[in-house]
Write a protein that holds these residues in place. Structure first.
Motif, short mmCIF file in Angstrom:
data_model
loop_
_atom_site.label_atom_id
_atom_site.label_comp_id
_atom_site.label_asym_id
_atom_site.label_seq_id
_atom_site.Cartn_x
_atom_site.Cartn_y
_atom_site.Cartn_z
N ASN A 52 0.81 -1.22 0.00
CA ASN A 52 0.00 0.00 0.00
C ASN A 52 0.85 1.27 0.00
O ASN A 52 0.31 2.37 0.13
N GLY A 53 2.15 1.14 -0.11
CA GLY A 53 3.04 2.30 -0.15
C GLY A 53 3.31 2.92 1.21
O GLY A 53 3.72 4.06 1.29
N LYS A 54 3.11 2.15 2.28
CA LYS A 54 3.31 2.67 3.64
C LYS A 54 4.41 1.87 4.35
O LYS A 54 4.50 0.65 4.21
N CYS A 55 5.22 2.56 5.12
CA CYS A 55 6.24 1.91 5.94
C CYS A 55 5.56 1.33 7.19
O CYS A 55 4.81 2.03 7.88
N LEU A 56 5.81 0.07 7.46
CA LEU A 56 5.20 -0.57 8.62
C LEU A 56 5.95 -0.24 9.90
O LEU A 56 5.36 -0.23 10.98
N TYR A 57 7.24 0.02 9.79
CA TYR A 57 8.09 0.25 10.97
C TYR A 57 8.96 1.48 10.73
O TYR A 57 9.36 1.75 9.59
N ASP A 58 9.28 2.19 11.81
CA ASP A 58 10.19 3.34 11.70
C ASP A 58 11.53 2.92 11.09
O ASP A 58 12.17 3.70 10.38
N GLU A 59 11.96 1.69 11.37
CA GLU A 59 13.25 1.19 10.88
C GLU A 59 13.27 1.03 9.36
O GLU A 59 14.33 0.80 8.78
N ASP A 60 12.09 1.10 8.71
CA ASP A 60 12.02 0.96 7.26
C ASP A 60 12.32 2.26 6.53
O ASP A 60 12.13 2.36 5.33
N PHE A 61 12.77 3.27 7.28
CA PHE A 61 13.15 4.56 6.71
C PHE A 61 14.67 4.69 6.84
O PHE A 61 15.22 4.73 7.94
N LEU A 67 21.52 4.73 8.71
CA LEU A 67 22.15 4.41 7.43
C LEU A 67 21.89 3.02 6.89
O LEU A 67 22.12 2.78 5.70
N ALA A 68 21.42 2.09 7.71
CA ALA A 68 21.26 0.72 7.21
C ALA A 68 20.03 0.05 7.81
O ALA A 68 19.75 0.19 8.99
N HIS A 69 19.32 -0.67 6.95
CA HIS A 69 18.19 -1.47 7.42
C HIS A 69 18.75 -2.68 8.16
O HIS A 69 19.80 -3.21 7.80
N ALA A 70 18.05 -3.13 9.19
CA ALA A 70 18.52 -4.26 10.00
C ALA A 70 18.74 -5.52 9.16
O ALA A 70 19.62 -6.33 9.45
N SER A 71 17.99 -5.67 8.09
CA SER A 71 18.12 -6.84 7.21
C SER A 71 19.36 -6.77 6.34
O SER A 71 19.76 -7.77 5.74
N GLY A 72 19.96 -5.59 6.23
CA GLY A 72 21.09 -5.39 5.32
C GLY A 72 20.64 -5.18 3.88
O GLY A 72 21.47 -5.09 2.98
N SER A 73 19.32 -5.05 3.66
CA SER A 73 18.81 -4.94 2.29
C SER A 73 19.06 -3.56 1.67
O SER A 73 19.21 -3.46 0.46
N LEU A 92 22.84 4.73 -2.39
CA LEU A 92 22.16 3.72 -1.60
C LEU A 92 22.46 2.38 -2.25
O LEU A 92 22.41 2.26 -3.49
N ILE A 93 22.78 1.38 -1.45
CA ILE A 93 23.04 0.05 -1.98
C ILE A 93 21.87 -0.84 -1.60
O ILE A 93 21.50 -0.94 -0.42
N SER A 97 18.46 -9.73 -2.56
CA SER A 97 18.32 -11.03 -1.91
C SER A 97 17.96 -10.91 -0.43
O SER A 97 17.58 -11.89 0.21
N LYS A 98 18.09 -9.71 0.15
CA LYS A 98 17.85 -9.52 1.59
C LYS A 98 16.61 -8.68 1.90
O LYS A 98 16.33 -8.42 3.06
N ILE A 99 15.87 -8.27 0.89
CA ILE A 99 14.70 -7.41 1.14
C ILE A 99 13.64 -8.22 1.88
O ILE A 99 13.24 -9.29 1.43
N PRO A 100 13.18 -7.73 3.05
CA PRO A 100 12.17 -8.45 3.83
C PRO A 100 10.88 -8.66 3.03
O PRO A 100 10.53 -7.85 2.16
N SER A 101 10.17 -9.73 3.35
CA SER A 101 8.96 -10.09 2.59
C SER A 101 7.85 -9.05 2.70
O SER A 101 7.02 -8.94 1.81
#
Length: 192
Positions: A52-61, A67-73, A92-93, A97-101
């Protein structure tokens, strides 16, 4: 040189580039001659959003203070406060293969830091571009030059990477916002 895109064009990324695991998203810009007293500090960010184009968690910004998402994605390589020189000003890198579902879209944005107080906007920015480079071999796969369509905007959604089945695609957006980073955060469902 990769494919040159225009505003609104979409292109496949991972299906036609099967060796694309990590992509480097390079963003660059110049500022027009400006005598307002303050230097320009443009900042790249990524919003990892659901279908839906919305971030579910603050960490997704992902931005200069996160500087880095916890998943390393998605990893931001750091804030360039001047934009001096040729080539990419910020990168941005993205590791596909690491993008959360739960992430179906990654909005890539640029904002002008403290734009309101400095009386700055994207009408004073030129030669803005985004490009995607395959990290494996350094090949530039695509490039989108934003053009000079902006005036009072202080934030731009440059492009979006989006999930299409099991593959990822690229959408050249170039949509401006007034209200800077706060407006973008609200657009992606985050509280400021």
């Amino acid at each position: 040189m990769g494919i040159q895109l225009s505003k609104g064009q979409r292109i496949d990324l991972t299906k036609s580039n099967p060796n694309l695991v990590k992509g480097v998203i390079g963003l660059g810009w110049d500022t027009n001659r400006y005598h307002g007293g303050g230097s320009f500090d443009l900042d790249a960010s990524a919003f990892l959003a659901d279908e839906n184009g919305k971030c579910l968690y603050d960490e997704d910004f992902i931005f200069y203070n996160h500087l880095a998402h916890a998943s390393g994605s998605v990893v931001h390589t750091g804030d360039n406060r001047t934009g001096e020189g040729d080539g990419d000003d910020e990168q941005l890198i993205v590791d596909f293969s690491k993008i959360p579902s739960h992430v179906h879209r990654i909005g890539i944005t640029v904002t002008i830091h403290d734009a309101e107080n400095r009386s700055q906007n994207f009408g004073q920015v030129s030669n803005a571009f985004v490009r995607l480079v395959n990290d494996h071999d350094g090949e530039e796969l695509l490039r989108y030059d934003l053009g000079e369509d902006f005036s009072i905007e202080t934030a731009v959604v440059v492009c979006e990477l989006y999930r299409h089945g099991h593959e990822w695609k690229f959408n050249a957006i170039g949509s401006g916002f007034s209200g800077g980073l706060a407006a973008l955060c609200q657009n992606y469902g985050l509280e400021v």
